[in-house]
Design an enzyme around this catalytic site. Structure first.
Site, short mmCIF file in Angstrom:
data_model
loop_
_atom_site.label_atom_id
_atom_site.label_comp_id
_atom_site.label_asym_id
_atom_site.label_seq_id
_atom_site.Cartn_x
_atom_site.Cartn_y
_atom_site.Cartn_z
N ASN A 8 0.86 -1.18 0.00
CA ASN A 8 0.00 0.00 0.00
C ASN A 8 0.90 1.24 0.00
O ASN A 8 1.40 1.64 1.05
CB ASN A 8 -0.91 -0.04 1.24
CG ASN A 8 -1.81 1.18 1.32
OD1 ASN A 8 -1.97 1.92 0.35
ND2 ASN A 8 -2.41 1.39 2.49
N LYS A 10 0.09 4.21 -0.44
CA LYS A 10 -0.59 5.42 0.06
C LYS A 10 -0.34 6.58 -0.91
O LYS A 10 -0.35 6.36 -2.11
CB LYS A 10 -0.16 5.73 1.50
CG LYS A 10 -0.33 4.51 2.39
CD LYS A 10 -0.16 4.78 3.86
CE LYS A 10 -0.34 3.48 4.62
NZ LYS A 10 -0.32 3.65 6.06
N GLU A 97 -7.17 4.89 7.64
CA GLU A 97 -6.87 6.30 7.36
C GLU A 97 -8.05 6.96 6.66
O GLU A 97 -8.30 8.16 6.83
CB GLU A 97 -5.58 6.40 6.52
CG GLU A 97 -4.36 6.08 7.37
CD GLU A 97 -3.10 5.78 6.58
OE1 GLU A 97 -3.14 5.83 5.33
OE2 GLU A 97 -2.08 5.48 7.23
N GLU A 165 -6.62 -4.10 10.95
CA GLU A 165 -5.54 -3.11 11.02
C GLU A 165 -5.96 -1.97 11.94
O GLU A 165 -6.58 -1.00 11.50
CB GLU A 165 -5.23 -2.56 9.62
CG GLU A 165 -4.09 -1.59 9.64
CD GLU A 165 -3.78 -1.03 8.27
OE1 GLU A 165 -2.73 -1.37 7.73
OE2 GLU A 165 -4.60 -0.27 7.73
N SER A 210 2.47 -1.73 10.77
CA SER A 210 3.89 -1.88 11.14
C SER A 210 4.43 -3.29 10.87
O SER A 210 5.15 -3.85 11.70
CB SER A 210 4.11 -1.48 12.60
OG SER A 210 3.73 -0.13 12.81
P1 PGA Z 1 2.37 0.56 7.79
O1 PGA Z 1 0.98 0.85 7.03
O2 PGA Z 1 2.89 -0.75 7.26
O3 PGA Z 1 3.24 1.73 7.41
O4 PGA Z 1 2.06 0.51 9.24
C1 PGA Z 1 0.10 -0.18 6.72
C2 PGA Z 1 -1.14 0.35 6.07
O5 PGA Z 1 -1.75 1.28 6.61
O6 PGA Z 1 -1.59 -0.11 5.02
#
Ligand code: PGA
Length: 252
Positions: A8, A10, A97, A165, A210
């Site tokens: 992802n 983002k 998010e 998540e 994470s």
């Molecule tokens: P992260 O994000 O691995 O940076 O914690 C995961 C996500 O929100 O898809």
């Protein structure tokens, strides 16, 4: 069975040139991985050009969000139909998010149903923002599942993923522990059995928050997850390579 890792990205990177470089590195990692399927979820504006240039079969594409209507007067939105036309095979629905920006359970319900109509594989994200009182997060997840899946028939349970998540674990360096994730996997399956009957056991669960090379293998071994959504560690080719290597159980 193969694990799945959704990269992802983002809202990264800032330029297509950088996206292409990251994709080239991801492609090389995917080509040498035999036990992990990789799904790349780039910013939607980069999707078509990346997918058009890709002739391999190791990588599938996802969008990070899409609108449930096919088309219409929705300024700034991308539809599931448009995402599919740009070669997305997966869609992330209700990422924490996005929920923090106002996306509701009812939005996720409409997106899940619309994605299945488009024959995209939806990934329904569930999870609490913060761990407030003991046990409250189970109520939140149960409600997210109940509403998000309200228009999904039992026959489609194998055509989607549920991802746990919690927002507090995203980008924080504080992942959920494998034992807590196992507890959550069991809870999710029990909740789905309550809705759908025995078919609920067959749903595939992912974990996000994470994830990197230090915790992924143990999660797969101990938490009953089919794979991960990875943010930060998917943006750095070295970290991503180490992560895939750890899941594969050796060097990539
Ligand atoms: P992260 O994000 O691995 O940076 O914690 C995961 C996500 O929100 O898809």
């Amino acid at each position: 069975m193969k694990s799945i890792v959704v990269a992802n990205w983002k809202m990264h990177p800032a330029t297509f040139r950088e996206a292409k470089t990251l994709f080239e590195a991801t492609k090389r990692i995917a080509e040498s991985a035999s036990r992990v399927s990789i799904v790349v979820a780039p910013p939607a504006i980069f999707l078509r050009e990346l997918s058009r240039g890709y002739k391999g079969r190791r990588i599938a594409f996802a969008v990070q969000n899409a609108h449930f209507e096919k088309e219409g007067a929705y300024t700034g939105e991308t539809s599931l139909a448009e995402a599919k036309d740009a070669k997305a095979a997966y869609v992330i629905v209700g990422h924490g998010e996005r929920r923090a920006m106002g996306e509701t359970n009812d939005d996720t319900r409409r997106k899940m149903a619309a994605a299945l109509v488009q024959r995209l594989t939806p990934i329904l994200c569930v999870g609490e923002r913060e761990r407030a009182s003991e046990g409250k997060h189970f109520d939140i997840v149960r409600e997210q599942l109940k509403i998000g899946l309200a228009d999904v028939p039992a026959a489609k349970l194998r055509s989607l993923y549920i991802m746990y998540e919690p927002l507090w674990a995203v980008g924080s360096g504080h992942p959920v522990t494998p034992s807590h994730m196992l507890e959550m996997s069991i809870f999710i399956k029990k909740s789905l059995v309550a809705i759908y009957g025995e078919g609920g056991h067959g749903v595939r669960i992912l974990y996000g928050g994470s994830v990197d090379h230090t915790n992924a293998r143990q999660m797969i071994d101990e938490a009953d997850v089919a794979g991960f959504i990875v943010g930060g560690a998917s943006l750095d080719a070295e970290k991503f390579k180490a992560l895939i290597g750890a899941i594969e159980g050796g060097e990539v």
